[in-house]
Write a protein that holds these residues in place. Structure first.
Motif, PDB file in Angstrom:
ATOM      1  N   ASP A 157       0.851  -1.186   0.000  1.00  0.00           N
ATOM      2  CA  ASP A 157       0.000   0.000   0.000  1.00  0.00           C
ATOM      3  C   ASP A 157       0.889   1.238   0.000  1.00  0.00           C
ATOM      4  O   ASP A 157       2.124   1.155   0.053  1.00  0.00           O
ATOM      5  CB  ASP A 157      -0.963   0.009   1.192  1.00  0.00           C
ATOM      6  CG  ASP A 157      -0.241  -0.200   2.521  1.00  0.00           C
ATOM      7  OD1 ASP A 157       0.929   0.201   2.617  1.00  0.00           O
ATOM      8  OD2 ASP A 157      -0.831  -0.765   3.437  1.00  0.00           O
ATOM      9  N   THR A 158       0.237   2.392  -0.066  1.00  0.00           N
ATOM     10  CA  THR A 158       0.968   3.664  -0.143  1.00  0.00           C
ATOM     11  C   THR A 158       1.760   3.938   1.134  1.00  0.00           C
ATOM     12  O   THR A 158       2.878   4.464   1.084  1.00  0.00           O
ATOM     13  CB  THR A 158      -0.018   4.810  -0.399  1.00  0.00           C
ATOM     14  OG1 THR A 158      -0.811   4.501  -1.541  1.00  0.00           O
ATOM     15  CG2 THR A 158       0.726   6.114  -0.657  1.00  0.00           C
ATOM     16  N   LYS A 159       1.212   3.576   2.288  1.00  0.00           N
ATOM     17  CA  LYS A 159       1.913   3.801   3.557  1.00  0.00           C
ATOM     18  C   LYS A 159       3.203   2.996   3.607  1.00  0.00           C
ATOM     19  O   LYS A 159       4.262   3.529   3.989  1.00  0.00           O
ATOM     20  CB  LYS A 159       0.995   3.424   4.710  1.00  0.00           C
ATOM     21  CG  LYS A 159       1.618   3.642   6.073  1.00  0.00           C
ATOM     22  CD  LYS A 159       0.663   3.220   7.175  1.00  0.00           C
ATOM     23  CE  LYS A 159       1.317   3.388   8.546  1.00  0.00           C
ATOM     24  NZ  LYS A 159       0.432   2.950   9.639  1.00  0.00           N
ATOM     25  N   GLN A 160       3.132   1.708   3.196  1.00  0.00           N
ATOM     26  CA  GLN A 160       4.340   0.889   3.183  1.00  0.00           C
ATOM     27  C   GLN A 160       5.376   1.442   2.215  1.00  0.00           C
ATOM     28  O   GLN A 160       6.580   1.446   2.507  1.00  0.00           O
ATOM     29  CB  GLN A 160       3.987  -0.561   2.806  1.00  0.00           C
ATOM     30  CG  GLN A 160       3.321  -1.347   3.923  1.00  0.00           C
ATOM     31  CD  GLN A 160       4.271  -1.607   5.080  1.00  0.00           C
ATOM     32  OE1 GLN A 160       5.451  -1.882   4.877  1.00  0.00           O
ATOM     33  NE2 GLN A 160       3.774  -1.472   6.293  1.00  0.00           N
ATOM     34  N   ARG A 161       4.923   1.910   1.042  1.00  0.00           N
ATOM     35  CA  ARG A 161       5.879   2.482   0.081  1.00  0.00           C
ATOM     36  C   ARG A 161       6.571   3.704   0.679  1.00  0.00           C
ATOM     37  O   ARG A 161       7.785   3.872   0.536  1.00  0.00           O
ATOM     38  CB  ARG A 161       5.149   2.868  -1.211  1.00  0.00           C
ATOM     39  CG  ARG A 161       6.075   3.526  -2.239  1.00  0.00           C
ATOM     40  CD  ARG A 161       5.382   3.781  -3.551  1.00  0.00           C
ATOM     41  NE  ARG A 161       4.348   4.788  -3.436  1.00  0.00           N
ATOM     42  CZ  ARG A 161       3.607   5.224  -4.460  1.00  0.00           C
ATOM     43  NH1 ARG A 161       3.804   4.727  -5.666  1.00  0.00           N
ATOM     44  NH2 ARG A 161       2.674   6.130  -4.280  1.00  0.00           N
ATOM     45  N   GLN A 162       5.800   4.572   1.341  1.00  0.00           N
ATOM     46  CA  GLN A 162       6.410   5.752   1.955  1.00  0.00           C
ATOM     47  C   GLN A 162       7.402   5.358   3.042  1.00  0.00           C
ATOM     48  O   GLN A 162       8.501   5.932   3.136  1.00  0.00           O
ATOM     49  CB  GLN A 162       5.310   6.643   2.526  1.00  0.00           C
ATOM     50  CG  GLN A 162       5.827   7.964   3.094  1.00  0.00           C
ATOM     51  CD  GLN A 162       4.710   8.830   3.612  1.00  0.00           C
ATOM     52  OE1 GLN A 162       3.563   8.397   3.659  1.00  0.00           O
ATOM     53  NE2 GLN A 162       5.026  10.044   4.002  1.00  0.00           N
ATOM     54  N   GLU A 163       7.042   4.366   3.884  1.00  0.00           N
ATOM     55  CA  GLU A 163       7.966   3.935   4.932  1.00  0.00           C
ATOM     56  C   GLU A 163       9.247   3.355   4.337  1.00  0.00           C
ATOM     57  O   GLU A 163      10.356   3.649   4.816  1.00  0.00           O
ATOM     58  CB  GLU A 163       7.283   2.894   5.822  1.00  0.00           C
ATOM     59  CG  GLU A 163       6.157   3.473   6.681  1.00  0.00           C
ATOM     60  CD  GLU A 163       5.476   2.397   7.517  1.00  0.00           C
ATOM     61  OE1 GLU A 163       5.864   1.212   7.367  1.00  0.00           O
ATOM     62  OE2 GLU A 163       4.562   2.738   8.295  1.00  0.00           O
ATOM     63  N   TRP A 164       9.120   2.552   3.273  1.00  0.00           N
ATOM     64  CA  TRP A 164      10.316   1.957   2.650  1.00  0.00           C
ATOM     65  C   TRP A 164      11.198   3.034   2.016  1.00  0.00           C
ATOM     66  O   TRP A 164      12.425   3.004   2.159  1.00  0.00           O
ATOM     67  CB  TRP A 164       9.907   0.919   1.627  1.00  0.00           C
ATOM     68  CG  TRP A 164       9.677  -0.440   2.209  1.00  0.00           C
ATOM     69  CD1 TRP A 164       8.501  -1.046   2.465  1.00  0.00           C
ATOM     70  CD2 TRP A 164      10.689  -1.363   2.630  1.00  0.00           C
ATOM     71  NE1 TRP A 164       8.690  -2.283   3.020  1.00  0.00           N
ATOM     72  CE2 TRP A 164      10.036  -2.514   3.133  1.00  0.00           C
ATOM     73  CE3 TRP A 164      12.070  -1.349   2.634  1.00  0.00           C
ATOM     74  CZ2 TRP A 164      10.712  -3.609   3.625  1.00  0.00           C
ATOM     75  CZ3 TRP A 164      12.758  -2.451   3.129  1.00  0.00           C
ATOM     76  CH2 TRP A 164      12.088  -3.556   3.611  1.00  0.00           C
ATOM     77  N   THR A 165      10.588   3.958   1.266  1.00  0.00           N
ATOM     78  CA  THR A 165      11.387   5.009   0.615  1.00  0.00           C
ATOM     79  C   THR A 165      12.091   5.886   1.640  1.00  0.00           C
ATOM     80  O   THR A 165      13.271   6.228   1.475  1.00  0.00           O
ATOM     81  CB  THR A 165      10.494   5.859  -0.297  1.00  0.00           C
ATOM     82  OG1 THR A 165       9.367   6.358   0.462  1.00  0.00           O
ATOM     83  CG2 THR A 165       9.980   5.060  -1.470  1.00  0.00           C
ATOM     84  N   LEU A 166      11.405   6.236   2.732  1.00  0.00           N
ATOM     85  CA  LEU A 166      12.049   7.055   3.769  1.00  0.00           C
ATOM     86  C   LEU A 166      13.184   6.284   4.438  1.00  0.00           C
ATOM     87  O   LEU A 166      14.255   6.864   4.716  1.00  0.00           O
ATOM     88  CB  LEU A 166      11.006   7.487   4.803  1.00  0.00           C
ATOM     89  CG  LEU A 166       9.955   8.500   4.327  1.00  0.00           C
ATOM     90  CD1 LEU A 166       8.938   8.758   5.428  1.00  0.00           C
ATOM     91  CD2 LEU A 166      10.605   9.807   3.897  1.00  0.00           C
ATOM     92  N   ALA A 167      12.975   4.994   4.706  1.00  0.00           N
ATOM     93  CA  ALA A 167      14.025   4.198   5.343  1.00  0.00           C
ATOM     94  C   ALA A 167      15.249   4.055   4.432  1.00  0.00           C
ATOM     95  O   ALA A 167      16.399   4.166   4.886  1.00  0.00           O
ATOM     96  CB  ALA A 167      13.480   2.818   5.717  1.00  0.00           C
ATOM     97  N   ILE A 168      15.012   3.839   3.126  1.00  0.00           N
ATOM     98  CA  ILE A 168      16.144   3.714   2.178  1.00  0.00           C
ATOM     99  C   ILE A 168      16.878   5.046   2.063  1.00  0.00           C
ATOM    100  O   ILE A 168      18.112   5.094   2.007  1.00  0.00           O
ATOM    101  CB  ILE A 168      15.636   3.226   0.807  1.00  0.00           C
ATOM    102  CG1 ILE A 168      15.067   1.797   0.941  1.00  0.00           C
ATOM    103  CG2 ILE A 168      16.758   3.243  -0.225  1.00  0.00           C
ATOM    104  CD1 ILE A 168      14.354   1.301  -0.290  1.00  0.00           C
TER     105      ILE A 168
END
Length: 620
Positions: free
Chosen positions: A293-304
Motif C-alpha cells: 500500500d501507499t503507507k508501506q511504500r512511503q515507509e520503505w522510501t524514507l528508510a532507504i
C-alpha cells in the motif's frame, strides 16, 4: 574504539560472573577457560603461553580485573577484526556465563520474558548503558527502550507510572542494572495483559533494529533483471545494503543491493498490474519494487533514503548516532541543571547578602533615632538662643522706629520726586508701545512680503515644471506624429505594392482568359479538322473497298438494294465506332491537358498536336 567498548561490556559481565566471592579477583584457571572461549568466538589464533607469561609473577593468587585488562587488550582485543566474527555468538558466551549466576526468572514459569528474550534485552541494555562501570542504564534510556518495545506492539507506555517507580526507588534514580531491568519487565508492571508471544515479537523487532542495525524489513514484490517477472521477497534494510530472501526465515538469500552516496530511490507510476511502485537506482542497475500500500511504500522510501544519508555521512549505525545525540542532550540537561543549581546558590547568597544589608539598615535606623534625639536637644538649645536674640531685636526695633519717623519726612519729599519720575516713565512707556506697534507692523509687512515672494517662487516653479511637462508632451507628440507619418508612408507603400500586385494579377487573369478563349477556338478548329479527317477517312475507305475488288472480264456488277459493289456494312460500322471512340478519347485527353496547365498553355503546341493527330488519322 566503539567495537572495543561494546566487547568490554560483555567481557565485564563474564569476569564478574566468575568472581564468586565478589572480591574483584578471578582464579587463573577460570581466566584461561574464559580466554580460550574468547579466542574461539572472536576467531583469533590461540596463544596459551601468553597468559602464563603475563601472570608469571602472580602464581599464588587470583587475578583482579585491573590485572586482566592489559592481557585482554594486548592479546585479544587488539587482534579483533570487525566482520571476522559473529558478535551474537560472543554475546551468547558472555550471557551464558553471567545468566547462570545473576538471572533468576520465576521458577513457576510466570515470567513475562523468556530466556532467549532476556538475552536480547541484555544485549540492548549493554548497547544503551553508560560507558561507566558498574554498568547501569539511566532512566531516560530505560524509558526510551520501553517506549520502543511498546511501540512495536502498538501500545503506549505509561510514562507517569515509570516516573513514580523511579521516584519511589531512590537508590535507582541514577540508573538500573541489567538484572533490575529484567526483574522490572518480569514483574509485568508495564506490560500487563499482554501475551508472551507479542512481547517476544516486539523484543525481536527492537533487537533487530538497534543491535543488528535493521532499519526496516518486510515483504515486497521485486521485478527480475533477466526474466522480468515479479516475485515476492523478504527484504531486510541495513545502512550499507538492502538484502532480499525467499522468506522471512532468511535462510536462502537471493541477492543484495549495495547502497552508497550515489544511490537514490524514486517513486514510479503504477504499471504491469502493480501498484505502489518505487525503484532503487545504483551505479550499475535499477531495481523496481512494489509495496502492498501507499503507507508501506512511503515507509520503505524514507528508510532507504535514511540509509543512503547515513552512508553519505560516513555513519555505520543509526542508533549509535541517536544514542550519542541522546547522551549529548543529557549532558546538556545536566549542564543546565548544574547551571540552575549554581544560579540558585547565587540567589541564596544574594538573599543572605540582602538579609545582612537589612540588619545593617536596622542598625542605621537605630543610629538615626539616636541622632534625632541629639537633634531635638540641639533644637531646644537653639530655641533658647533664638528667644535671647528676639529680645535683643525688639530693643533694636524700637530704635529703628524712631529712625523711621525721622525718615518719613524725607520720604514725602522723595515721593514727590517719584511721582514726577513715574509720569516721565509712563510717557516713555507709551512712546515705547507706539514704537513697538510700528515695529510689529513693519515685521508683519515683511513677513507678508516674504510669503508673497515664496508663493510667487512656488508658482514660478510650478509653471516651469508644467512648461517642462508641456515641452515633453510636445516632443512626445512630435515623435508620435513622425512615427505616425512613417507608418502612414509604410502603409501607403504597402497599399501601392498590393494594388500593383493586384493589377498584375488582374492582367495575368486577363491573359489567362484570353489564352483560354484562344485555346477554345483552337480546340474547335481541331475538332472541325478531325471531323473533316473522319469524313475523308470514310471516303477513302469506300474508294479502297472499290479498288479491293477489280472487275473481271465479262463480269457484271450486281447491284443489290442500292449498295456499292464490294461494300461491307458490318466492317464499315466497326470502323466508324472505333473512329468515334478514338475521337472521344482524344477530346478527353485534350480537356485534361487544358485543366492541368491553365497558366502555361501554348496554343501553337495544341494546334501542332491536333495536326499530328490528323495526319496520323489520315495515315490510318
Amino acid at each position: 574504539m566503539e567495537l572495543r567498548a561494546e566487547l568490554l561490556k560483555s567481557v565485564w559481565y563474564a569476569f564478574t560472573a566468575l568472581d564468586a566471592e565478589k572480591s574483584g579477583k578471578v582464579s587463573k584457571s577460570q581466566l584461561k577457560v574464559l580466554s580460550h572461549n574468547l579466542y574461539t568466538v572472536l576467531g583469533i589464533p590461540h596463544d596459551p603461553v601468553a597468559l602464563e607469561e603475563h601472570f608469571k609473577d602472580d602464581d599464588d593468587g587470583p587475578v583482579s580485573s585491573q590485572g586482566y585488562m592489559p592481557y585482554l587488550n594486548k592479546y585479544i582485543l587488539d587482534k579483533v577484526e570487525e566482520g571476522a566474527f559473529v558478535k551474537e555468538r560472543f554475546d551468547e558466551l558472555c550471557w551464558t556465563l553471567t545468566a547462570k549466576k545473576n538471572y533468576k526468572p520465576d521458577r513457576n514459569g510466570n515470567s513475562v520474558v523468556s530466556h532467549e528474550d532476556a538475552f536480547k534485552l541484555w544485549c540492548l541494555f549493554n548497547f544503551l548503558s553508560e560507558d561507566k562501570y558498574p554498568l547501569v542504564m539511566v532512566p531516560d534510556e530505560v524509558e526510551y527502550l520501553l517506549k520502543k518495545i511498546c511501540a512495536s506492539m502498538s501500545i503506549e507506555l505509561n510514562s507517569g507510572e515509570l516516573d513514580d517507580y523511579f521516584s519511589q526507588e531512590t537508590q535507582q534514580q541514577s540508573g538500573l542494572t541489567v538484572w533490575q531491568f529484567l526483574d522490572l519487565l518480569n514483574s509485568g508492571r508495564f506490560l500487563r495483559s499482554i501475551e508472551r508471544e507479542a512481547i517476544s515479537m516486539a523484543i525481536e523487532e527492537v533487537y533487530q533494529e538497534i543491535i543488528v542495525d535493521v532499519l526496516k524489513q518486510g515483504y515486497l514484490w521485486k521485478k527480475g533483471h533477466l526474466r522480468r517477472n515479479w516475485s515476492e521477497r523478504w527484504f531486510t534494510l541495513k545502512p550499507s545494503d538492502l538484502s532480499y530472501y525467499m522468506s522471512e526465515e532468511r535462510k536462502e538469500k537471493r541477492g543484495s543491493i549495495s547502497l552508497d552516496r550515489n544511490a537514490c530511490v524514486e517513486i514510479l507510476p503504477d504499471k504491469d498490474g502493480k501498484r505502489c511502485m518505487f525503484c532503487v537506482k545504483t551505479a550499475s542497475r535499477t531495481y523496481e519494487m512494489s509495496a502492498s500500500d501507499t503507507k508501506q511504500r512511503q515507509e520503505w522510501t524514507l528508510a532507504i533514503q535514511m540509509a543512503i544519508r547515513l552512508q553519505a555521512e560516513g555513519k555505520k549505525s543509526l542508533h549509535k548516532d541517536l544514542k550519542q545525540k541522546r547522551r549529548e542532550q543529557r549532558e546538556q540537561r545536566e549542564q543546565k541543571k548544574a547551571a540552575k543549581e549554581e544560579e540558585m546558590q547565587r540567589l541564596k547568597q544574594l538573599q543572605e547578602e540582602k538579609e545582612r544589608k537589612l540588619q545593617e539598615l536596622e542598625l542605621l535606623k537605630e543610629a538615626q533615632r539616636q541622632a534625632e534625639l541629639l537633634l531635638q536637644e540641639e533644637e531646644q538649645r537653639r530655641q533658647q538662643q533664638h528667644e535671647e536674640m528676639q529680645r535683643m531685636l525688639e530693643i533694636q526695633l524700637q530704635e529703628a522706629e524712631q529712625a523711621r519717623a525721622s525718615m518719613q519726612a524725607e520720604m514725602v519729599l522723595k515721593e514727590a520726586e517719584a511721582k514726577q519720575q513715574r509720569k516721565r516713565i509712563r510717557e516713555l512707556e507709551e512712546m515705547q508701545q507706539r514704537l513697538q506697534g510700528a515695529l510689529e507692523q513693519e515685521i508683519k509687512a515683511r513677513q507678508d512680503e516674504e510669503a508673497l515672494r515664496s508663493e510667487q517662487a512656488r508658482l514660478l516653479a510650478e509653471e516651469e515644471e508644467k512648461l517642462k511637462q508641456l515641452m515633453k508632451l510636445k516632443e512626445e507628440q512630435e515623435e508620435y506624429i513622425i512615427k505616425a507619418q512613417h507608418e502612414k508612408l509604410v502603409l501607403k507603400q504597402e497599399m501601392e505594392n498590393k494594388s500593383k500586385f493586384l493589377e498584375e494579377a488582374q492582367q495575368q487573369l486577363e491573359e489567362v482568359r484570353f489564352n483560354r478563349e484562344r485555346m477554345d477556338q483552337d480546340v474547335m478548329l481541331a475538332q472541325r479538322k478531325l471531323q473533316q479527317a473522319s469524313t475523308n477517312v470514310k471516303h477513302w475507305n469506300v474508294q479502297m473497298n472499290r479498288l479491293m475488288h477489280p472487275i473481271a472480264p465479262g463480269e457484271k456488277r450486281t447491284v443489290v438494294s442500292g449498295r456499292f459493289p464490294g461494300f461491307n456494312p458490318v466492317l464499315l460500322s466497326r470502323r466508324e465506332s472505333s473512329l468515334k471512340l478514338k475521337q472521344n478519347l482524344e477530346k478527353k485527353q485534350s480537356v485534361a491537358m487544358m485543366d492541368d496547365s491553365k497558366e502555361n498553355i501554348n496554343g501553337e503546341k495544341l494546334v501542332q498536336m491536333s495536326e499530328k493527330e490528323n495526319n496520323s488519322s489520315e495515315n490510318v
